[in-house]
Design an enzyme around this catalytic site. Structure first.
Site, PDB file in Angstrom:
ATOM      1  N   HIS A   5       3.210  -0.860  -2.516  1.00  0.00           N
ATOM      2  CA  HIS A   5       2.187  -0.128  -1.748  1.00  0.00           C
ATOM      3  C   HIS A   5       2.900   0.559  -0.575  1.00  0.00           C
ATOM      4  O   HIS A   5       3.911   0.047  -0.084  1.00  0.00           O
ATOM      5  CB  HIS A   5       1.180  -1.164  -1.243  1.00  0.00           C
ATOM      6  N   ASP A  23       4.857  -9.258  -0.193  1.00  0.00           N
ATOM      7  CA  ASP A  23       3.560  -8.662   0.120  1.00  0.00           C
ATOM      8  C   ASP A  23       2.538  -9.360  -0.789  1.00  0.00           C
ATOM      9  O   ASP A  23       2.478  -9.096  -1.986  1.00  0.00           O
ATOM     10  CB  ASP A  23       3.635  -7.154  -0.149  1.00  0.00           C
ATOM     11  N   GLN A  78      -2.339  -8.683  -2.852  1.00  0.00           N
ATOM     12  CA  GLN A  78      -3.092  -8.749  -4.115  1.00  0.00           C
ATOM     13  C   GLN A  78      -2.921 -10.092  -4.831  1.00  0.00           C
ATOM     14  O   GLN A  78      -3.492 -10.291  -5.907  1.00  0.00           O
ATOM     15  CB  GLN A  78      -2.670  -7.617  -5.058  1.00  0.00           C
ATOM     16  N   LYS A  99      -9.541  -8.866   1.600  1.00  0.00           N
ATOM     17  CA  LYS A  99      -9.425  -8.855   0.131  1.00  0.00           C
ATOM     18  C   LYS A  99      -9.704 -10.236  -0.443  1.00  0.00           C
ATOM     19  O   LYS A  99      -9.653 -10.445  -1.648  1.00  0.00           O
ATOM     20  CB  LYS A  99      -8.020  -8.407  -0.280  1.00  0.00           C
ATOM     21  N   CYS A 111      -2.243   4.453  -2.833  1.00  0.00           N
ATOM     22  CA  CYS A 111      -1.170   4.221  -1.848  1.00  0.00           C
ATOM     23  C   CYS A 111       0.101   3.724  -2.520  1.00  0.00           C
ATOM     24  O   CYS A 111       0.808   2.861  -1.980  1.00  0.00           O
ATOM     25  CB  CYS A 111      -1.609   3.239  -0.753  1.00  0.00           C
TER      26      CYS A 111
HETATM   27  N1  7TS Z   1      -0.084  -4.266  -0.001  1.00  0.00           N
HETATM   28  C1  7TS Z   1      -0.758  -4.186  -1.160  1.00  0.00           C
HETATM   29  C2  7TS Z   1      -0.115  -4.666  -2.424  1.00  0.00           C
HETATM   30  C3  7TS Z   1      -2.063  -3.694  -1.159  1.00  0.00           C
HETATM   31  O1  7TS Z   1      -2.737  -3.611  -2.318  1.00  0.00           O
HETATM   32  C4  7TS Z   1      -2.647  -3.261   0.056  1.00  0.00           C
HETATM   33  C5  7TS Z   1      -4.015  -2.653   0.107  1.00  0.00           C
HETATM   34  C6  7TS Z   1      -1.896  -3.387   1.233  1.00  0.00           C
HETATM   35  C7  7TS Z   1      -0.626  -3.882   1.163  1.00  0.00           C
HETATM   36  C8  7TS Z   1      -2.450  -3.007   2.560  1.00  0.00           C
HETATM   37  O2  7TS Z   1      -3.430  -3.913   2.953  1.00  0.00           O
HETATM   38  P1  7TS Z   1      -4.261  -3.687   4.297  1.00  0.00           P
HETATM   39  O3  7TS Z   1      -5.308  -4.742   4.265  1.00  0.00           O
HETATM   40  O4  7TS Z   1      -3.311  -3.845   5.430  1.00  0.00           O
HETATM   41  O5  7TS Z   1      -4.812  -2.291   4.219  1.00  0.00           O
HETATM   42  N2  7TS Z   1      -4.411  -2.063  -1.109  1.00  0.00           N
HETATM   43  C9  7TS Z   1      -5.446  -1.232  -1.292  1.00  0.00           C
HETATM   44  C10 7TS Z   1      -5.749  -0.696  -2.537  1.00  0.00           C
HETATM   45  O6  7TS Z   1      -5.135  -0.952  -3.561  1.00  0.00           O
HETATM   46  N3  7TS Z   1      -6.816   0.125  -2.405  1.00  0.00           N
HETATM   47  O7  7TS Z   1      -7.224   0.113  -1.140  1.00  0.00           O
HETATM   48  C11 7TS Z   1      -6.376  -0.713  -0.428  1.00  0.00           C
END
Ligand code: 7TS
Length: 404
Positions: free
Chosen positions: A121, A198, A201, A224, A362
């Protein structure tokens, strides 16, 4: 086994309608929905216990502090961390990774190398690129095979005596691939290199054990995981966190301040400058309660069943192309129908009440590697049902002829 009705009854949003049809929410990878108890905890805190944490002698402040620190203990238990000192609250995965890149990045020197993977990401790419503004660092990238699995043979070949850091996603937010992070970490450690995982997910869908993985850093987001927005976690190995300089400066993170010399607070507070989202942090404990009560094994089994069923039925659609077919993948399905644009597919599904995500998710370098601009992505959580999969498939049957 789970009782799906009992679970769904805890999520009021699932009863709403979109364009007059029952909502089928399949955008869980972007954010999951929130059970009533989490929202009630937020309300209770605003109505009864709102006071700034760690600052006051008064009762409310102590209660608020206790609630926040209770969540820290719950999080430590959730990922099997050795100590609450290793749990740092952030705004999300993104901030957690930025913290590590900015702070640990101080130890990197011109000519050093970082290993990332093509399925990261942007949150696990750009913070490392920002370090390149001030230092000559090279970033090496692990490619994938045709199923969307990391090429571990290439990974092993990327290490040199200048490799200083590895950052890798546990689960791909596009392909659903569950990466063998334990093996990846062991290999890096053989070279004396620390690894950031990371876990954005993975944390909602898999049992996480940072000690078993031997992870040096592990980042994830509450929103999430059936939790509130604005809260994330960075797990860091104590010895590493102790050696690292603070990320941001301000209140809460100091020992003593004078204009001549400032000392910093002990872990984890050294990395928590300013007033945190203590309401969200307190409520996050209720989301962890929900997951633990439901049982991660039950959640994983239910999502896996939905994944298998949806994947099989999606193949009924002419021209269906699914990206990411690794065995044991997470319940994320990225797809395209023939040469239809992902946005058109997503918009038509929305009109039928089905919420999916479209675009590059992303993960633009991954899209480039796949030779596409974007996908439509359906992703599942514990409250989704086979009936919803049927509604999704019926919607696909209806729109597919319009898209050809
Ligand atoms: N890393 C991964 C693997 C992610 O899927 C996401 C968010 C992030 C980092 C960032 O997370 P945040 O909570 O700091 O924003 N992924 C997604 C997505 O797949 N669609 O919207 C957000």
């Amino acid at each position: 086994m789970i009782n799906i009705d009992t679970i769904r009854s805890q999520f009021p949003i699932l009863d709403r309608r979109v364009y007059g049809r029952p909502l089928v929410y399949l955008d869980n990878t972007a954010t999951s929905q929130t059970p009533r108890r989490v929202v009630e905890a937020i309300e209770q805190m605003y109505f009864n216990t709102k006071a700034n944490v760690h600052r006051g002698v008064h009762t409310l402040s102590q209660e608020a502090t206790d609630l926040q620190e209770h969540t820290r203990e719950r999080v430590a238990r959730y990922i099997n961390a050795e100590s609450t000192e290793e749990i740092i609250f952030t705004r999300g995965t993104t901030e957690a990774i930025n913290l590590v890149a900015a702070s640990y990045g101080n130890f990197l020197e011109n000519g050093d190398e970082i290993i990332l993977t093509v399925m990261e990401h942007h949150a696990n790419i750009v913070p490392w690129q920002l370090l390149q503004r001030n230092k000559r660092l090279s970033i090496k990238v692990v490619p994938i095979n045709e199923r969307g699995e990391l090429r571990l043979d290439v990974y092993r070949s990327l290490f040199t005596e200048r490799t200083r850091f590895v950052a890798v996603t546990h689960v791909s937010n596009v392909l659903g691939t569950v990466n063998p992070v334990k093996e990846i970490i062991a290999e890096a450690h053989r070279h004396g290199v620390p690894v950031l995982v990371d876990g954005a997910q993975a944390s909602p869908h898999l049992k996480i054990d940072v000690r078993d993985l031997d992870a040096d850093f592990y980042a994830f987001s509450a929103h999430k995981m059936y939790g509130p927005t604005g809260v994330g976690v960075l797990y860091g190995r104590r010895s590493l966190l102790q050696s690292m300089p603070p990320y941001q400066g301000g209140g809460e993170m100091i020992g003593h301040v004078s204009f001549e010399k400032t000392t910093f607070a002990e872990l984890p507070f050294k990395f928590e400058a300013g007033t945190p989202d203590f309401v969200g942090i307190a409520a996050f404990a209720k989301a962890l309660d929900f997951i633990e009560e439901t049982g991660m094994e039950n959640i994983a089994a239910h999502e896996h069943e939905l994944l298998e069923y949806a994947t099989e039925r999606m193949m009924e659609i002419d021209g269906m192309r699914i990206f990411g077919t690794a065995p044991g993948k997470s319940a994320v399905i990225s797809f395209l129908i023939g040469h239809a644009h992902h946005y058109d597919t997503g918009m038509l599904l929305d009109k039928l009440g089905v919420a999916v995500r479209t675009g590059h998710h992303c993960a633009q370098p991954l899209m480039t590697a796949l030779g596409i601009e974007g996908t439509v992505r359906a992703s599942f959580a514990v409250y989704n049902t086979r009936d919803e999969v049927d509604a999704f498939i019926a919607a696909l049957h209806r729109i597919a002829p319009m898209l050809q």
